[in-house]
Design a protein around this motif. Structure first.
Motif, short mmCIF file in Angstrom:
data_model
loop_
_atom_site.label_atom_id
_atom_site.label_comp_id
_atom_site.label_asym_id
_atom_site.label_seq_id
_atom_site.Cartn_x
_atom_site.Cartn_y
_atom_site.Cartn_z
N SER A 61 0.85 -1.18 0.00
CA SER A 61 0.00 0.00 0.00
C SER A 61 0.89 1.24 0.00
O SER A 61 2.10 1.15 0.25
CB SER A 61 -0.90 0.01 1.24
N LEU A 62 0.31 2.39 -0.25
CA LEU A 62 1.08 3.62 -0.29
C LEU A 62 1.75 3.88 1.06
O LEU A 62 2.90 4.30 1.12
CB LEU A 62 0.17 4.80 -0.65
N SER A 63 1.04 3.61 2.14
CA SER A 63 1.60 3.85 3.47
C SER A 63 2.79 2.94 3.73
O SER A 63 3.75 3.33 4.39
CB SER A 63 0.54 3.63 4.55
N LYS A 142 4.30 10.00 -13.46
CA LYS A 142 2.95 9.98 -14.00
C LYS A 142 2.29 8.61 -13.79
O LYS A 142 1.12 8.52 -13.41
CB LYS A 142 2.98 10.30 -15.49
N ARG A 143 3.06 7.55 -14.01
CA ARG A 143 2.50 6.20 -13.83
C ARG A 143 2.11 5.96 -12.38
O ARG A 143 1.07 5.37 -12.09
CB ARG A 143 3.53 5.15 -14.29
N ILE A 144 2.95 6.41 -11.46
CA ILE A 144 2.66 6.23 -10.03
C ILE A 144 1.48 7.09 -9.61
O ILE A 144 0.65 6.68 -8.78
CB ILE A 144 3.91 6.53 -9.19
N MET A 145 1.38 8.29 -10.15
CA MET A 145 0.22 9.15 -9.86
C MET A 145 -1.07 8.45 -10.25
O MET A 145 -2.05 8.44 -9.49
CB MET A 145 0.34 10.47 -10.63
N GLU A 146 -1.07 7.85 -11.43
CA GLU A 146 -2.27 7.17 -11.91
C GLU A 146 -2.56 5.90 -11.13
O GLU A 146 -3.72 5.59 -10.83
CB GLU A 146 -2.10 6.86 -13.41
N HIS A 147 -1.51 5.17 -10.80
CA HIS A 147 -1.69 3.89 -10.11
C HIS A 147 -2.25 4.07 -8.70
O HIS A 147 -3.14 3.34 -8.27
CB HIS A 147 -0.35 3.14 -10.04
N PHE A 148 -1.73 5.06 -7.97
CA PHE A 148 -2.15 5.27 -6.59
C PHE A 148 -3.17 6.40 -6.42
O PHE A 148 -3.65 6.64 -5.31
CB PHE A 148 -0.93 5.58 -5.70
N SER A 149 -3.49 7.09 -7.53
CA SER A 149 -4.41 8.23 -7.48
C SER A 149 -3.91 9.28 -6.48
O SER A 149 -4.64 9.70 -5.57
CB SER A 149 -5.83 7.78 -7.12
N ILE A 150 -2.66 9.66 -6.63
CA ILE A 150 -2.05 10.66 -5.74
C ILE A 150 -1.53 11.81 -6.58
O ILE A 150 -1.43 11.72 -7.81
CB ILE A 150 -0.89 10.05 -4.91
N GLU A 152 1.24 14.89 -7.80
CA GLU A 152 2.61 14.82 -8.33
C GLU A 152 3.66 14.85 -7.23
O GLU A 152 4.64 14.10 -7.27
CB GLU A 152 2.85 15.96 -9.30
N LYS A 153 3.45 15.70 -6.24
CA LYS A 153 4.42 15.82 -5.16
C LYS A 153 4.58 14.51 -4.41
O LYS A 153 5.70 14.06 -4.13
CB LYS A 153 3.99 16.92 -4.19
N ALA A 154 3.44 13.87 -4.08
CA ALA A 154 3.49 12.59 -3.37
C ALA A 154 4.12 11.51 -4.23
O ALA A 154 4.91 10.69 -3.75
CB ALA A 154 2.08 12.18 -2.94
N ALA A 155 3.79 11.50 -5.53
CA ALA A 155 4.33 10.49 -6.44
C ALA A 155 5.85 10.60 -6.56
O ALA A 155 6.56 9.59 -6.60
CB ALA A 155 3.68 10.62 -7.81
N LYS A 156 6.35 11.85 -6.61
CA LYS A 156 7.80 12.04 -6.69
C LYS A 156 8.49 11.46 -5.46
O LYS A 156 9.56 10.85 -5.57
CB LYS A 156 8.11 13.53 -6.82
N LYS A 157 7.89 11.65 -4.30
CA LYS A 157 8.47 11.13 -3.06
C LYS A 157 8.49 9.61 -3.08
O LYS A 157 9.47 8.98 -2.68
CB LYS A 157 7.68 11.62 -1.85
N VAL A 158 7.40 9.00 -3.54
CA VAL A 158 7.30 7.55 -3.59
C VAL A 158 8.33 6.97 -4.55
O VAL A 158 9.02 5.99 -4.24
CB VAL A 158 5.89 7.10 -3.99
#
Length: 214
Positions: A61-63, A142-150, A152-158
């Motif tokens: 999960s994202l967490s 972009k792929r992570i943003m779409e996958h987790f529905s988060i 851009e800032k959060a996706a960059k961190k992940v």
């Protein structure tokens, strides 16, 4: 034939593995397959502990990606204590288990293994093609943003955190530098070919290698 696939987080390595397995009729050694092999190994290891040392787990999960769970943190403290006390720590046992798993899967043939340092454990075998998948930072995010529905800032961190984790993981177990393209047979740039194009090219590479062995 055995295909090992590594790559930057969000680059499309998992999508490539799934599509290539479908096109080639190969077994995709996903989390469930690996867990079954772990059970058969006879080694006492909890699912939580295995997940902590599994850098390629695609179901976190994202967490879980962003921070250690309390269970994982406890395992980490235990690992550090073992090192201080000069006792064989869990991570070293995991290294042995992973190598055993990769070789057992490879011996069955016609499979695709994601991550888990498989390229290193299976180095030197003539029935292995090791792949590293890259993509632009923008496409990965972009792929992570779409996958987790988060956002851009959060996706960059992940993406940043996960790539750092993969790098540390690979270096610890192999003594080599993750993403060093000299460690792989083929580098596929997803931004150039896309998921489908990469899968088609990989299929062609496998067919060429098989014909050369005939």
């Amino acid at each position: 034939m055995v295909i090992t696939i590594g790559g930057n987080y969000g680059s499309g390595g998992k999508a490539l593995a799934e599509r290539a397995a479908e096109m080639l009729g190969y077994t995709l050694c996903d989390d469930e397959v690996i867990k079954e092999v772990v059970k058969d190994s006879g080694v006492d290891m909890t699912t939580e502990t295995f997940a902590y040392f599994d850098e390629s787990s695609g179901k976190s999960s994202l967490s879980e990606i962003q921070r250690l769970s309390s269970v994982q943190a406890a395992n980490y403290r235990s690992m550090i204590s073992s090192i201080v006390m000069d006792v064989a720590p869990l991570d070293k046992r995991m290294n042995v288990i992973q190598e055993r798993i990769c070789k057992a899967l490879a011996d069955k043939g016609n499979c695709i293994i994601l991550g888990r340092c498989a390229d290193y454990y299976l180095r030197g075998r003539d029935d292995v093609i090791s792949i590293f998948v890259t993509n632009t930072p923008e496409n990965c995010v972009k792929r992570i943003m779409e996958h987790f529905s988060i956002d851009e800032k959060a996706a960059k961190k992940v993406v940043k955190k996960t790539d750092e984790r993969r790098s540390d993981y690979y270096s610890f177990f192999t003594g080599k530098r993750w993403a060093d393209l000299n460690n792989y047979n083929i580098v596929l740039q997803n931004q150039c070919l896309g998921d489908e194009g990469c899968a088609q090219l990989l299929k062609a590479i496998v067919e060429i290698k098989e014909s050369c062995k005939a």
